[in-house]
Motif scaffolding. Structure first.
Motif, PDB file in Angstrom:
ATOM      1  N   THR A   1       0.870  -1.164   0.000  1.00  0.00           N
ATOM      2  CA  THR A   1       0.000   0.000   0.000  1.00  0.00           C
ATOM      3  C   THR A   1       0.913   1.222   0.000  1.00  0.00           C
ATOM      4  N   MET A   2       0.589   2.225  -0.809  1.00  0.00           N
ATOM      5  CA  MET A   2       1.419   3.421  -0.909  1.00  0.00           C
ATOM      6  C   MET A   2       0.714   4.596  -0.260  1.00  0.00           C
ATOM      7  N   ILE A   3       1.479   5.348   0.541  1.00  0.00           N
ATOM      8  CA  ILE A   3       0.996   6.618   1.067  1.00  0.00           C
ATOM      9  C   ILE A   3       2.072   7.671   0.796  1.00  0.00           C
ATOM     10  N   ARG A   4       1.635   8.896   0.586  1.00  0.00           N
ATOM     11  CA  ARG A   4       2.555  10.008   0.364  1.00  0.00           C
ATOM     12  C   ARG A   4       2.865  10.669   1.703  1.00  0.00           C
ATOM     13  N   VAL A   5       4.130  10.959   1.925  1.00  0.00           N
ATOM     14  CA  VAL A   5       4.557  11.550   3.192  1.00  0.00           C
ATOM     15  C   VAL A   5       5.288  12.862   2.936  1.00  0.00           C
ATOM     16  N   GLY A   6       5.146  13.804   3.859  1.00  0.00           N
ATOM     17  CA  GLY A   6       5.731  15.126   3.698  1.00  0.00           C
ATOM     18  C   GLY A   6       7.194  15.211   4.110  1.00  0.00           C
ATOM     19  N   ASN A   7       7.624  14.358   5.034  1.00  0.00           N
ATOM     20  CA  ASN A   7       9.002  14.360   5.517  1.00  0.00           C
ATOM     21  C   ASN A   7       9.413  12.907   5.686  1.00  0.00           C
ATOM     22  N   LEU A   8      10.234  12.408   4.766  1.00  0.00           N
ATOM     23  CA  LEU A   8      10.566  10.985   4.750  1.00  0.00           C
ATOM     24  C   LEU A   8      11.314  10.543   6.002  1.00  0.00           C
ATOM     25  N   ASP A   9      12.267  11.332   6.467  1.00  0.00           N
ATOM     26  CA  ASP A   9      13.014  10.945   7.668  1.00  0.00           C
ATOM     27  C   ASP A   9      12.091  10.814   8.876  1.00  0.00           C
ATOM     28  N   ARG A  10      11.193  11.762   9.047  1.00  0.00           N
ATOM     29  CA  ARG A  10      10.239  11.732  10.168  1.00  0.00           C
ATOM     30  C   ARG A  10       9.343  10.497  10.062  1.00  0.00           C
ATOM     31  N   SER A  11       8.887  10.192   8.854  1.00  0.00           N
ATOM     32  CA  SER A  11       8.016   9.030   8.656  1.00  0.00           C
ATOM     33  C   SER A  11       8.771   7.723   8.869  1.00  0.00           C
TER      34      SER A  11
END
Length: 128
Positions: free
Chosen positions: A6-16
């Motif tokens: 499942t794909m979700i878009r994230v605003g800050n990859l390191d935080r996610s």
């Protein structure tokens, strides 16, 4: 056929990545950068992609946040004990938005937490 991810878009990859690895105990399976498209894909999960469904975190370099809309539901994770899962998530900085308890109109014990981008994650207590 089988479900791959499942794909979700994230605003800050390191935080996610920190959230999914540290709070939920997933591991980073692979990470691929696409400079010509200005995005990075990171795949996280509890087991190898060859035999597990995983989560794809897509980070578009020029987008720091998304409107989640009203069609998205949640990611569900089976846990042995929903109360303990909430406590562990909270201790690691996770945001519990519904404490463990029976689901409405049923007896299954569930709880909800929220990731840094606002995506809902449901803990479903394993029936023993």
């Amino acid at each position: 056929m089988r479900m791959l991810h499942t794909m979700i878009r994230v605003g800050n990859l390191d935080r996610s990545l920190d959230f999914y690895q540290e709070v939920l105990g997933m591991r980073l399976l692979r990470k691929e950068e696409y400079p010509s498209g200005k995005f990075t894909l990171a795949f996280v999960g509890y087991g190898d992609e060859i035999d597990h469904t995983v989560l794809e975190l897509t980070h578009n370099w020029d987008t720091s946040e998304y409107d989640l809309g009203n069609g998205y539901g949640h990611i569900a994770i089976e846990v042995d004990n929903a109360t303990k899962a909430c406590d562990m998530a909270r201790q690691k900085g996770g945001k519990v938005i519904r404490e463990a308890g029976p689901m409405m109109h049923g007896t299954t014990v569930i709880a909800f937490i929220e990731d840094p981008d606002g995506y809902k994650i449901e803990f479903i207590e394993k029936n023993t």
